[in-house]
Scaffold this motif. Sequence first.
Motif, PDB file in Angstrom:
ATOM      1  N   GLN A  58       0.820  -1.207   0.000  1.00 42.06           N
ATOM      2  CA  GLN A  58       0.000   0.000   0.000  1.00 42.06           C
ATOM      3  C   GLN A  58       0.859   1.265   0.000  1.00 42.06           C
ATOM      4  O   GLN A  58       0.528   2.254  -0.663  1.00 42.06           O
ATOM      5  CB  GLN A  58      -0.921  -0.021   1.227  1.00 42.06           C
ATOM      6  CG  GLN A  58      -1.905   1.126   1.305  1.00 42.06           C
ATOM      7  CD  GLN A  58      -2.843   0.954   2.497  1.00 42.06           C
ATOM      8  OE1 GLN A  58      -3.265  -0.142   2.818  1.00 42.06           O
ATOM      9  NE2 GLN A  58      -3.152   2.060   3.152  1.00 42.06           N
ATOM     10  N   GLY A  60       4.045   1.419  -1.012  1.00 43.77           N
ATOM     11  CA  GLY A  60       5.117   1.384  -1.998  1.00 43.77           C
ATOM     12  C   GLY A  60       6.489   1.246  -1.376  1.00 43.77           C
ATOM     13  O   GLY A  60       7.482   1.751  -1.905  1.00 43.77           O
ATOM     14  N   GLU A  62       9.439  -0.714  -1.001  1.00 42.95           N
ATOM     15  CA  GLU A  62      10.080  -1.857  -1.648  1.00 42.95           C
ATOM     16  C   GLU A  62      10.910  -2.680  -0.658  1.00 42.95           C
ATOM     17  O   GLU A  62      10.901  -3.912  -0.719  1.00 42.95           O
ATOM     18  CB  GLU A  62      10.973  -1.389  -2.795  1.00 42.95           C
ATOM     19  CG  GLU A  62      11.644  -2.545  -3.521  1.00 42.95           C
ATOM     20  CD  GLU A  62      12.609  -2.088  -4.588  1.00 42.95           C
ATOM     21  OE1 GLU A  62      13.333  -2.949  -5.121  1.00 42.95           O
ATOM     22  OE2 GLU A  62      12.642  -0.878  -4.885  1.00 42.95           O
ATOM     23  N   GLY A  86       6.940  -3.922 -18.876  1.00 40.92           N
ATOM     24  CA  GLY A  86       6.857  -2.975 -17.777  1.00 40.92           C
ATOM     25  C   GLY A  86       8.209  -2.767 -17.120  1.00 40.92           C
ATOM     26  O   GLY A  86       9.226  -3.366 -17.501  1.00 40.92           O
ATOM     27  N   SER A  87       8.220  -1.899 -16.121  1.00 41.14           N
ATOM     28  CA  SER A  87       9.429  -1.609 -15.355  1.00 41.14           C
ATOM     29  C   SER A  87       9.221  -2.108 -13.930  1.00 41.14           C
ATOM     30  O   SER A  87       8.246  -1.735 -13.272  1.00 41.14           O
ATOM     31  CB  SER A  87       9.697  -0.098 -15.343  1.00 41.14           C
ATOM     32  OG  SER A  87      10.781   0.226 -14.488  1.00 41.14           O
ATOM     33  N   ARG A  90       8.794  -0.497 -10.261  1.00 39.16           N
ATOM     34  CA  ARG A  90       7.923   0.688 -10.345  1.00 39.16           C
ATOM     35  C   ARG A  90       6.487   0.324 -10.700  1.00 39.16           C
ATOM     36  O   ARG A  90       5.534   0.746 -10.015  1.00 39.16           O
ATOM     37  CB  ARG A  90       8.479   1.652 -11.395  1.00 39.16           C
ATOM     38  CG  ARG A  90       7.683   2.952 -11.554  1.00 39.16           C
ATOM     39  CD  ARG A  90       8.087   3.678 -12.835  1.00 39.16           C
ATOM     40  NE  ARG A  90       7.693   2.880 -14.011  1.00 39.16           N
ATOM     41  CZ  ARG A  90       8.118   3.140 -15.232  1.00 39.16           C
ATOM     42  NH1 ARG A  90       8.972   4.129 -15.437  1.00 39.16           N
ATOM     43  NH2 ARG A  90       7.715   2.393 -16.249  1.00 39.16           N
ATOM     44  N   ASP A  91       6.299  -0.465 -11.770  1.00 36.48           N
ATOM     45  CA  ASP A  91       4.950  -0.760 -12.231  1.00 36.48           C
ATOM     46  C   ASP A  91       4.195  -1.680 -11.281  1.00 36.48           C
ATOM     47  O   ASP A  91       2.967  -1.698 -11.286  1.00 36.48           O
ATOM     48  CB  ASP A  91       5.004  -1.372 -13.632  1.00 36.48           C
ATOM     49  CG  ASP A  91       5.412  -0.353 -14.685  1.00 36.48           C
ATOM     50  OD1 ASP A  91       5.278   0.853 -14.418  1.00 36.48           O
ATOM     51  OD2 ASP A  91       5.889  -0.757 -15.760  1.00 36.48           O
ATOM     52  N   PHE A  93       4.192  -1.469  -7.924  1.00 33.13           N
ATOM     53  CA  PHE A  93       3.568  -0.637  -6.896  1.00 33.13           C
ATOM     54  C   PHE A  93       2.532   0.317  -7.494  1.00 33.13           C
ATOM     55  O   PHE A  93       1.595   0.713  -6.815  1.00 33.13           O
ATOM     56  CB  PHE A  93       4.642   0.138  -6.128  1.00 33.13           C
ATOM     57  CG  PHE A  93       5.479  -0.741  -5.249  1.00 33.13           C
ATOM     58  CD1 PHE A  93       4.946  -1.300  -4.103  1.00 33.13           C
ATOM     59  CD2 PHE A  93       6.785  -1.043  -5.581  1.00 33.13           C
ATOM     60  CE1 PHE A  93       5.704  -2.127  -3.288  1.00 33.13           C
ATOM     61  CE2 PHE A  93       7.558  -1.875  -4.776  1.00 33.13           C
ATOM     62  CZ  PHE A  93       7.007  -2.423  -3.628  1.00 33.13           C
ATOM     63  N   ARG A  94       2.673   0.662  -8.765  1.00 34.17           N
ATOM     64  CA  ARG A  94       1.684   1.527  -9.412  1.00 34.17           C
ATOM     65  C   ARG A  94       0.359   0.812  -9.626  1.00 34.17           C
ATOM     66  O   ARG A  94      -0.712   1.412  -9.537  1.00 34.17           O
ATOM     67  CB  ARG A  94       2.214   2.021 -10.765  1.00 34.17           C
ATOM     68  CG  ARG A  94       3.227   3.156 -10.679  1.00 34.17           C
ATOM     69  CD  ARG A  94       3.602   3.615 -12.078  1.00 34.17           C
ATOM     70  NE  ARG A  94       4.488   4.766 -12.059  1.00 34.17           N
ATOM     71  CZ  ARG A  94       4.961   5.354 -13.151  1.00 34.17           C
ATOM     72  NH1 ARG A  94       4.639   4.880 -14.349  1.00 34.17           N
ATOM     73  NH2 ARG A  94       5.770   6.401 -13.051  1.00 34.17           N
ATOM     74  N   SER A  95       0.440  -0.491  -9.941  1.00 34.50           N
ATOM     75  CA  SER A  95      -0.766  -1.211 -10.352  1.00 34.50           C
ATOM     76  C   SER A  95      -1.280  -2.212  -9.319  1.00 34.50           C
ATOM     77  O   SER A  95      -2.345  -2.807  -9.517  1.00 34.50           O
ATOM     78  CB  SER A  95      -0.502  -1.956 -11.665  1.00 34.50           C
ATOM     79  OG  SER A  95       0.550  -2.894 -11.496  1.00 34.50           O
ATOM     80  N   GLN A  97      -3.193  -4.065  -6.601  1.00 31.49           N
ATOM     81  CA  GLN A  97      -4.500  -3.864  -5.989  1.00 31.49           C
ATOM     82  C   GLN A  97      -4.383  -3.939  -4.471  1.00 31.49           C
ATOM     83  O   GLN A  97      -3.522  -4.639  -3.937  1.00 31.49           O
ATOM     84  CB  GLN A  97      -5.486  -4.916  -6.489  1.00 31.49           C
ATOM     85  CG  GLN A  97      -5.760  -4.843  -7.973  1.00 31.49           C
ATOM     86  CD  GLN A  97      -6.750  -5.885  -8.439  1.00 31.49           C
ATOM     87  OE1 GLN A  97      -7.141  -6.775  -7.687  1.00 31.49           O
ATOM     88  NE2 GLN A  97      -7.180  -5.785  -9.685  1.00 31.49           N
TER      89      GLN A  97
END
Length: 335
Positions: A58, A60, A62, A86-87, A90-91, A93-95, A97
Amino acid sequence: MRAIFLTLSALVACGGALQAHAQSSASPEKAPALLTPDQQKARSLVDTVYNTWRLSVQRGDEISWRRNTTASRQMRVRNLIISERGSFPRDFFRSAQQAPQLEHFHFVGALGACGGKTLAATFIGKMQLGDGKPSDNAFVVLMVNEDGRWKIDQTRFFDLSRLPAVLKRLKEHDLTVLREQDGFHPYTSLPSVPPACAAPELIGKVFVDCPGREIEMRINGVSLHEFDDERRADTISGGLRRGKNTITYTIRNSRSGQEHPNMGIGLFVMPETQGNQPVCVFDHILDAKDEAKGGTFTFTITPEHISSMNPAKHKGAPAQPFHAVPLKAKPPVKK
């Protein structure tokens, strides 16, 4: 997954409880496959690790996420994102759920395996999936002890709305139902770390529909997949490539007497340009009368496969996939 870190003493306490049960209830010949840990200690452990993991996603964080996620799951997540161009991280934590809060569920019980190194804790509660109404679900948290520290590997959920007898037993904290249903079981072997994949030449997905069957699969020597009596699509780690590709798989019936009707395996190159369509490059389609045999197959992705993804520009007949078994002729239409 809660917002405090496990202390070494808590880890040792629960691990010791699992080990103690294994020693006390094992027969001289062979230890049981499933262990019953101290339920209060197991719940406390799962609460702590799960909430720590949940908040790391939640927020981010890492460092915390890696500390509380198994090495196997970290690599699987990394490979999935890389294979879709993707990266990572980064991606992720961006996506990602938001994971459900355990406070919204009732604890049923936990089982262990692998000499006390794996754990599955089952909870029940209302969940809303998609646009449907909230329904009764089982929520299973799967954990692994790596180098003396408990970590989250994955979670599962099962809709119980059509299984009233199972739901009733779960509400009564009947631990025997956890042993009877393998969906509530912990890992009976420690998960291995898959190889790191390279960026894909072509984004690929494998679609499998295998009621009553179990399939273990490896694509291009890198992408590992397991399917058990389900219909699911997976991203292919490392993707597919122009020219020759390989796929190896085994097929076996899931359970004695269980029906195993039609089965289908399909590998697709996925479009990356708007307006293009997926193209099937390999398939294995059977009906209930056919014997399901696995094997190793080499198939070729041709320029025609790629061009056929653009229906507006492709000329000629659609490119055909490699058929693992010959397709049966369709019965004539009765007039």
